[in-house]
Design a protein around this motif. Structure first.
Motif, PDB file in Angstrom:
ATOM      1  N   ASP A 285       0.834  -1.206   0.000  1.00 30.71           N
ATOM      2  CA  ASP A 285       0.000   0.000   0.000  1.00 30.71           C
ATOM      3  C   ASP A 285       0.869   1.257   0.000  1.00 30.71           C
ATOM      4  OD1 ASP A 285      -2.310  -1.500   0.035  1.00 30.71           O
ATOM      5  OD2 ASP A 285      -2.583  -1.360   2.219  1.00 30.71           O
ATOM      6  N   VAL A 286       1.942   1.256   0.801  1.00 29.34           N
ATOM      7  CA  VAL A 286       2.847   2.398   0.838  1.00 29.34           C
ATOM      8  C   VAL A 286       3.525   2.576  -0.520  1.00 29.34           C
ATOM      9  CG1 VAL A 286       4.963   3.321   1.877  1.00 29.34           C
ATOM     10  CG2 VAL A 286       3.230   2.235   3.326  1.00 29.34           C
ATOM     11  N   ALA A 287       3.974   1.498  -1.114  1.00 30.42           N
ATOM     12  CA  ALA A 287       4.656   1.578  -2.402  1.00 30.42           C
ATOM     13  C   ALA A 287       3.746   2.111  -3.498  1.00 30.42           C
ATOM     14  CB  ALA A 287       5.186   0.196  -2.783  1.00 30.42           C
ATOM     15  N   ASP A 288       2.467   1.777  -3.438  1.00 28.70           N
ATOM     16  CA  ASP A 288       1.524   2.183  -4.487  1.00 28.70           C
ATOM     17  C   ASP A 288       1.010   3.610  -4.315  1.00 28.70           C
ATOM     18  OD1 ASP A 288       1.743  -0.300  -5.633  1.00 28.70           O
ATOM     19  OD2 ASP A 288      -0.089  -1.104  -4.720  1.00 28.70           O
ATOM     20  N   ALA A 289       1.215   4.202  -3.150  1.00 31.68           N
ATOM     21  CA  ALA A 289       0.627   5.503  -2.845  1.00 31.68           C
ATOM     22  C   ALA A 289       1.535   6.651  -3.277  1.00 31.68           C
ATOM     23  CB  ALA A 289       0.341   5.611  -1.353  1.00 31.68           C
ATOM     24  N   ASP A 290       0.951   7.667  -3.919  1.00 36.57           N
ATOM     25  CA  ASP A 290       1.711   8.888  -4.222  1.00 36.57           C
ATOM     26  C   ASP A 290       1.842   9.756  -2.974  1.00 36.57           C
ATOM     27  OD1 ASP A 290       2.121   8.298  -6.904  1.00 36.57           O
ATOM     28  OD2 ASP A 290       0.214   9.185  -7.497  1.00 36.57           O
ATOM     29  N   GLY A 291       0.817   9.741  -2.137  1.00 34.26           N
ATOM     30  CA  GLY A 291       0.856  10.521  -0.908  1.00 34.26           C
ATOM     31  C   GLY A 291       0.438   9.673   0.280  1.00 34.26           C
ATOM     32  N   VAL A 292       1.358   9.456   1.229  1.00 32.75           N
ATOM     33  CA  VAL A 292       1.050   8.712   2.451  1.00 32.75           C
ATOM     34  C   VAL A 292       0.996   9.711   3.593  1.00 32.75           C
ATOM     35  CG1 VAL A 292       1.796   6.931   4.068  1.00 32.75           C
ATOM     36  CG2 VAL A 292       2.216   6.646   1.610  1.00 32.75           C
ATOM     37  N   ALA A 293      -0.090   9.704   4.345  1.00 37.43           N
ATOM     38  CA  ALA A 293      -0.237  10.578   5.503  1.00 37.43           C
ATOM     39  C   ALA A 293      -0.267   9.742   6.770  1.00 37.43           C
ATOM     40  CB  ALA A 293      -1.522  11.400   5.404  1.00 37.43           C
ATOM     41  N   VAL A 294       0.451  10.198   7.771  1.00 34.35           N
ATOM     42  CA  VAL A 294       0.423   9.590   9.090  1.00 34.35           C
ATOM     43  C   VAL A 294      -0.375  10.492  10.018  1.00 34.35           C
ATOM     44  CG1 VAL A 294       1.828   9.109  11.138  1.00 34.35           C
ATOM     45  CG2 VAL A 294       2.588   8.327   8.887  1.00 34.35           C
ATOM     46  N   ILE A 295      -1.319   9.919  10.734  1.00 38.70           N
ATOM     47  CA  ILE A 295      -1.993  10.615  11.834  1.00 38.70           C
ATOM     48  C   ILE A 295      -1.536   9.940  13.115  1.00 38.70           C
ATOM     49  CG2 ILE A 295      -4.186  11.097  12.968  1.00 38.70           C
ATOM     50  CD1 ILE A 295      -5.502  11.265  10.258  1.00 38.70           C
ATOM     51  N   ALA A 296      -0.817  10.673  13.946  1.00 39.07           N
ATOM     52  CA  ALA A 296      -0.250  10.104  15.163  1.00 39.07           C
ATOM     53  C   ALA A 296      -0.877  10.752  16.387  1.00 39.07           C
ATOM     54  CB  ALA A 296       1.264  10.309  15.189  1.00 39.07           C
ATOM     55  N   GLY A 297      -1.171   9.912  17.384  1.00 40.77           N
ATOM     56  CA  GLY A 297      -1.683  10.399  18.665  1.00 40.77           C
ATOM     57  C   GLY A 297      -0.732  10.032  19.779  1.00 40.77           C
ATOM     58  N   THR A 298      -1.229  10.056  20.997  1.00 44.19           N
ATOM     59  CA  THR A 298      -0.371   9.795  22.152  1.00 44.19           C
ATOM     60  C   THR A 298       0.119   8.356  22.203  1.00 44.19           C
ATOM     61  OG1 THR A 298      -2.345   9.385  23.503  1.00 44.19           O
ATOM     62  CG2 THR A 298      -1.406  11.613  23.551  1.00 44.19           C
ATOM     63  N   GLY A 299      -0.487   7.480  21.424  1.00 46.38           N
ATOM     64  CA  GLY A 299      -0.060   6.087  21.419  1.00 46.38           C
ATOM     65  C   GLY A 299       1.330   5.859  20.853  1.00 46.38           C
ATOM     66  N   VAL A 300       1.922   6.870  20.206  1.00 49.97           N
ATOM     67  CA  VAL A 300       3.274   6.703  19.661  1.00 49.97           C
ATOM     68  C   VAL A 300       4.337   7.124  20.667  1.00 49.97           C
ATOM     69  CG1 VAL A 300       2.402   7.166  17.345  1.00 49.97           C
ATOM     70  CG2 VAL A 300       3.482   9.020  18.629  1.00 49.97           C
ATOM     71  N   GLU A 301       3.919   7.498  21.889  1.00 45.15           N
ATOM     72  CA  GLU A 301       4.858   8.073  22.850  1.00 45.15           C
ATOM     73  C   GLU A 301       5.527   7.056  23.759  1.00 45.15           C
ATOM     74  OE1 GLU A 301       5.722  11.480  23.336  1.00 45.15           O
ATOM     75  OE2 GLU A 301       4.862  11.528  21.324  1.00 45.15           O
ATOM     76  N   ALA A 302       5.111   5.809  23.722  1.00 41.51           N
ATOM     77  CA  ALA A 302       5.504   4.863  24.768  1.00 41.51           C
ATOM     78  C   ALA A 302       6.930   4.338  24.649  1.00 41.51           C
ATOM     79  CB  ALA A 302       4.537   3.675  24.777  1.00 41.51           C
ATOM     80  N   ASP A 303       7.622   4.624  23.550  1.00 42.34           N
ATOM     81  CA  ASP A 303       8.930   3.990  23.344  1.00 42.34           C
ATOM     82  C   ASP A 303      10.032   5.007  23.077  1.00 42.34           C
ATOM     83  OD1 ASP A 303       8.108   4.826  20.876  1.00 42.34           O
ATOM     84  OD2 ASP A 303       8.033   2.840  19.978  1.00 42.34           O
ATOM     85  N   ASP A 304       9.965   6.162  23.746  1.00 43.75           N
ATOM     86  CA  ASP A 304      11.025   7.173  23.656  1.00 43.75           C
ATOM     87  C   ASP A 304      11.291   7.650  22.237  1.00 43.75           C
ATOM     88  OD1 ASP A 304      11.464   7.116  26.432  1.00 43.75           O
ATOM     89  OD2 ASP A 304      12.845   5.434  26.247  1.00 43.75           O
ATOM     90  N   GLY A 305      10.253   7.706  21.432  1.00 40.03           N
ATOM     91  CA  GLY A 305      10.378   8.269  20.090  1.00 40.03           C
ATOM     92  C   GLY A 305      10.687   7.283  18.993  1.00 40.03           C
ATOM     93  N   ALA A 306      10.863   6.011  19.320  1.00 41.08           N
ATOM     94  CA  ALA A 306      11.219   5.035  18.284  1.00 41.08           C
ATOM     95  C   ALA A 306      10.115   4.901  17.241  1.00 41.08           C
ATOM     96  CB  ALA A 306      11.516   3.682  18.921  1.00 41.08           C
TER      97      ALA A 306
END
Length: 639
Positions: A285-306
């Motif tokens: 899906d990523v390879a086929d997309a011209d524009g990939v958007a990420v929507i990130a919330g607080t759930g991405v905070e648990a691993d020190d930015g990884a």
């Protein structure tokens, strides 16, 4: 013609009465309802159809709330008693000034809040630094600290790299650790659902956003970054990355590619609990997309930015960063929760940055501010709110708290109360009595966002004008007026603004990101704003070892809404996967106790296939004692 004229008149009236909803970071426009009832939506950039969510429709409940503070309070013989403004302001200035005289300016801390306007947070930061303290912060920014730091270091600024409207152009939207269908429903419906592209939800629990998604990946808690690296490794192995974008707009690609070259995707799949086929499908899906958007919330905070780093790496591989990519719906959207969470940090209400996100240690940045303010700026970064609270009674002896409630920080309640009581002077500016005002020496009643002028900045960097569409109750005043008065008493010149617009004009003179922005516009550009104009890849550190976890991993659902709002939220139940419930000999509806060292909560059980095995899901309000105790895992038993 009569109907058309009536509609035109209604639109003119709405535009004249419109302000910005104070209850989340989307920034919908609204106006007072008939007879002070439910708010009416007004078309704006964030809500082009003029729609409001249930929270926004209830925005005026805070204006009518009988529990509002209406009179200044000072502590006498252990009790808070009513007084007049002159006496309260004099007491506040004497208390904070006395701490400065006895211990130095470094003994003062200043806490702002995302419920305050840009101008109010700017004045608080200015007051702290004019007095000589860099201990100034707004705690809400820490909710997205890791993602913001990754954006700042990799892209050049700690904010979304594309606008909400750009999401409608995305070929693929990847929602990670967020539930925008509930937390930001107007934006989600107007822009994400409106897109013809695909939607993939990455979260250990299925929720309202999952229902709208084309695919749901549920990795084990703590393995999001590894899952994303496995997707990236799959793209690299198939040579399906945007080589032209990588060559022209990034650095560090060779080292990153080498780090992922030996990643065993099958082993990564086993560690994350996500099937290899789902990883390969996402890579396709990523390879086929011209524009990939990420929507990130607080759930991405648990691993020190990884996780945030892995997401930015994936966007770089797909060529989905920068202005051209934003036009195609590509970029990183940091979906903050509170209405001016972005703006409070933009204007310098943080201990290590000046207005415009310039480092405090940058001599040229300090000189620029000093020339306008007429005073030298201390160059040693201060304590953030968490560290400052821990220093109360030792290094910190006085605090000015504006729209914040540090008594409910994620620490033991008795410990926090002891810290607050150890201060020699605690001045609180707030709308309601709170756990923090209970410890204050002076409490000053404040207006809510619907009762003030100024600006706020929404989650995609748009600076929006506030209008006072209601009057503060009793003797309550705006935070801006209060800070101007306190600033004049404590610092002398430099705080005699006639209106918030004067403070915003001064902000434009000291903040590079605000210098050319007009109210109603988004500050900055969607480009890569690093010094060399390139986004750096991460080092690609990987580990495919599954974590050895004892107990169930605690996943906490975010709160929805703000103070004074009807709280649209998840239920109070504990949610477990059927396999975990069976292993614990529990059934749907059972009364259960959820515990960790030092804390426990009692609730009922909901058994749901939507929660992956090994996860215990609780809403934030229920999980609060566990969070205060620092729980990462919990035990569950019948009660």
């Amino acid at each position: 013609m009569q109907d058309a004229n009536a509609a035109s008149n209604a639109n003119d009236r709405d535009a004249a009465d419109a302000t910005v909803c104070p209850l989340c970071a989307v920034g919908c426009h609204l106006a007072p309802g008939e007879d002070g009832g439910r708010a009416r939506g007004v078309p704006g950039p964030a809500n082009p159809n003029g729609r409001l969510c249930a929270k926004g429709a209830s925005a005026f409940e805070s204006v009518r709330d009988d529990e509002r503070l209406t009179t200044p309070l000072v502590r006498e013989d252990g009790d808070l008693v009513e007084t007049d403004w002159e006496s309260a302001l004099a007491r506040a200035a004497d208390g904070l000034g006395g701490v400065r005289d006895a211990h130095g300016a470094d003994a003062l801390a200043f806490f702002g809040a995302p419920h305050c306007s840009n101008e109010e947070n700017y004045l608080l930061g200015k007051l702290a630094r004019v007095l000589g303290s860099n201990h100034v912060d707004n705690r809400a920014r820490l909710c997205h600290d890791n993602a913001a730091a990754a954006l700042e270091s990799r892209v050049g600024y700690p904010a979304s790299t594309l606008g909400m409207a750009d999401l409608a152009e995305s070929d693929l939207v990847l929602v990670v650790g967020a539930n925008p269908a509930v937390q930001q429903p107007v934006a989600f419906n107007a822009f994400v659902r409106a897109s013809d592209g695909g939607l993939v939800h990455l979260d250990p629990r299925a929720n309202e956003t999952t229902r709208a998604a084309d695919a749901h990946l549920a990795p084990r808690p703590g393995t999001d970054a590894l899952l994303l690296q496995a997707v990236a490794a799959t793209l690299l192995a198939a040579d399906e990355h945007d080589a032209a974008f990588v060559a022209e707009h990034t650095t560090g690609f060779d080292a990153y590619r080498d780090a992922l070259a030996d990643l065993d995707v099958a082993a990564a799949a086993a560690a994350t609990g996500v099937p290899v086929a789902e990883i390969r499908d996402l890579a396709a899906d990523v390879a086929d997309a011209d524009g990939v958007a990420v929507i990130a919330g607080t759930g991405v905070e648990a691993d020190d930015g990884a996780t945030a780093d892995a997401l930015l790496d994936l966007l770089c591989l797909g060529g989905s960063l920068g202005p051209e990519s934003a036009a195609d719906g590509g970029g990183f959207a940091l979906f903050r929760g509170l209405n001016n969470e972005q703006g409070a940090s933009d204007v310098g209400c943080r201990p290590d940055r000046l207005p415009g996100h310039r480092p405090l240690t940058d001599d040229a940045a300090r000189d620029r501010v000093a020339d306008v303010w007429g005073t030298e700026i201390p160059d040693t970064p201060g304590l953030n709110e968490t560290a400052a609270l821990a220093a109360f009674g030792e290094r910190i002896h006085g605090a000015l708290v504006v729209g914040e409630n540090p008594a409910v920080s994620k620490r033991d309640a008795d410990w926090t109360a002891e810290r607050l009581d150890s201060l020699e002077s605690l001045v609180v500016v707030d709308v309601y009595e709170t756990d923090t005002t209970a410890h204050a020496d002076v409490v000053l009643p404040a207006a809510v966002g619907l009762e003030k002028e100024g600006t706020v900045t929404n989650l995609d960097r748009r600076v929006q004008a506030l209008a006072a569409v209601a009057d503060p109750p009793g003797e309550a005043r705006t935070d801006f007026e209060i800070l101007c008065d306190l600033g004049t008493r404590l610092a002398g010149d430099g705080f005699d603004y006639a209106a918030p617009a004067d403070a915003f004009a001064e902000l434009r003179a000291v903040s590079p990101v605000h210098a050319d922005v007009a109210v109603g516009e988004r500050w900055g550009s969607d480009g890569i704003a690093t010094a060399d104009g390139r986004a750096a890849f991460s080092e690609g550190d990987v580990s495919v070892e599954a974590a050895d976890v004892e107990g169930l991993a605690l996943v906490v659902g975010s709160r929805a809404g703000g103070f004074g709002a009807s709280d649209v939220r998840a239920d109070d139940a504990l949610h477990l996967n059927p396999a975990d419930a069976t292993a614990l000999n529990l059934a749907d509806g059972d009364a259960v106790r959820v515990s960790t060292d030092g804390a426990s909560v009692e609730t009922t059980l909901t058994v749901s296939e939507g929660v992956r095995e090994g996860v215990a899901f609780l809403h934030a309000d229920v999980a609060d004692p566990l969070v205060r105790a620092g729980a990462a895992t919990v035990d569950v038993e019948a009660r």
